[in-house]
Design a protein around this motif. Sequence first.
Motif, short mmCIF file in Angstrom:
data_model
loop_
_atom_site.label_atom_id
_atom_site.label_comp_id
_atom_site.label_asym_id
_atom_site.label_seq_id
_atom_site.Cartn_x
_atom_site.Cartn_y
_atom_site.Cartn_z
N LEU A 116 6.34 -7.65 -0.40
CA LEU A 116 6.64 -7.20 -1.89
C LEU A 116 6.52 -5.67 -1.97
N GLY A 117 6.89 -4.87 -0.80
CA GLY A 117 6.69 -3.62 -0.76
C GLY A 117 5.57 -2.81 -0.76
N THR A 118 5.51 -1.49 -0.44
CA THR A 118 4.30 -0.85 -0.41
C THR A 118 4.31 0.18 -1.28
N SER A 119 2.85 0.25 -1.75
CA SER A 119 2.44 0.93 -2.86
C SER A 119 2.90 2.54 -2.66
N PHE A 120 3.43 3.32 -3.72
CA PHE A 120 3.79 4.58 -3.80
C PHE A 120 2.49 5.59 -3.45
N ILE A 121 1.32 4.88 -4.14
CA ILE A 121 0.33 5.48 -4.30
C ILE A 121 -0.82 5.53 -3.26
N THR A 122 -1.23 4.24 -2.96
CA THR A 122 -2.42 4.04 -2.01
C THR A 122 -1.77 4.01 -0.53
N GLY A 123 -0.46 3.50 -0.38
CA GLY A 123 0.15 3.41 0.92
C GLY A 123 -0.15 2.02 1.58
N TYR A 124 -0.90 1.06 0.90
CA TYR A 124 -1.17 -0.21 1.38
C TYR A 124 0.26 -1.09 0.84
N THR A 125 0.29 -2.27 1.76
CA THR A 125 1.15 -3.03 1.04
C THR A 125 0.77 -3.95 -0.05
N VAL A 126 1.81 -4.24 -1.17
CA VAL A 126 1.31 -4.78 -2.35
C VAL A 126 0.83 -6.11 -1.87
N VAL A 127 1.05 -7.02 -1.12
CA VAL A 127 0.49 -8.28 -0.45
C VAL A 127 -0.93 -7.74 0.00
N GLU A 128 -1.25 -6.73 0.58
CA GLU A 128 -2.65 -6.38 0.88
C GLU A 128 -3.38 -6.02 -0.29
N GLU A 129 -2.81 -5.44 -1.34
CA GLU A 129 -3.65 -4.98 -2.31
C GLU A 129 -3.72 -6.17 -3.14
N ILE A 130 -3.12 -7.41 -3.40
CA ILE A 130 -3.32 -8.39 -3.99
C ILE A 130 -4.34 -9.37 -3.14
N MET A 131 -4.47 -9.49 -2.20
CA MET A 131 -5.08 -10.20 -1.22
C MET A 131 -6.70 -9.38 -1.23
N ASN A 132 -6.89 -8.10 -1.54
CA ASN A 132 -8.05 -7.60 -1.74
C ASN A 132 -8.70 -7.81 -3.16
N ARG A 133 -7.74 -7.96 -3.99
CA ARG A 133 -8.11 -8.11 -5.38
C ARG A 133 -8.37 -9.59 -5.90
#
Length: 306
Positions: free
Chosen positions: A77-94
């Motif tokens: 799903l792409g990579t965050s412009f701000i944090t540098g993490y992938t969007v999938v990682e961001e979703i899985m963390n939250r």
Amino acid sequence: MSSYLLKRITTMLITIIGVSILVFMIIHLIPGNPVNHILGDYATEESIRELESRLGLDRPITVQYLSYMANAIQGNLGTSFITGYTVVEEIMNRIPITAQLAFYSIIFGSFLGISIGVLAAVKKNTIYDQLAMTLALIGISAPGFWIALFLILLFSYQLSIFPISGYSGFYSLILPSITLGLGTAGSIARMTRSSMLDVIKQDYIRTARAKGAGAYRLIFQHCLQNAVIPVITLIGMQFGYLMAGAVVTETVFALPGLGSLIVSAISTRDIPTVQGLLLFMGSIIILVNFAVDLLYTKLDPRIQYE
């Protein structure tokens, strides 16, 4: 059944593609360039063009969409412009916090709403009915942030029973779950009352009463069991919305879930994160509604899909 499943899956895929197009268009129609937000006010034209090229934002919007969907199909799903993490990682963390919050809220809201709805139906046109429907109306109409602030003031600030904000396990999710559950309970209570009143008028209920069925058996086995289908539909829809992230409640209680993540992503113009989250949330709602449709056949054997 197999033909029904094929039709539903096809409809779901078409709906998800439609959601992705709508989300992509809305995100790119919002005024402002995310590159300016990343580089700041003193960025040069050359650095802006270089970063736009690196992020792929200088390509035609159709090419950007097709590239995005090609990657999304592969789970990227792409990579965050701000944090540098992938969007999938961001979703899985939250998502664990949002999932817990949705689960506790729907359990609390369903139990409270069904109880109030059954009481109102059985005691129709009495003071109990009027009081139950008044409470349901308050639960529906009271703003979530107002309920949240009231609970924080009473149970956190005055009585010091629960933490004011942040996530520290089950204890910290009790007030947010009550906040969300009260709104859900109001809708479920009104639907339960309406559905129960329809069932109570049926001939088989009068027959069961004439045969001497006890009040408990009459209400919970004959009435509620046959009145639960529309209530289950509503619960499924509410659970889907809660799983998609309770933006206001998570923000008020400072919970690091999907709701607060999308607020942060929108404020920083983090396009990949916003796109990925909205697509994920839309897919969750579609899948939950599909699961509820399949559940009908288990709750009522008369329902058959062809």
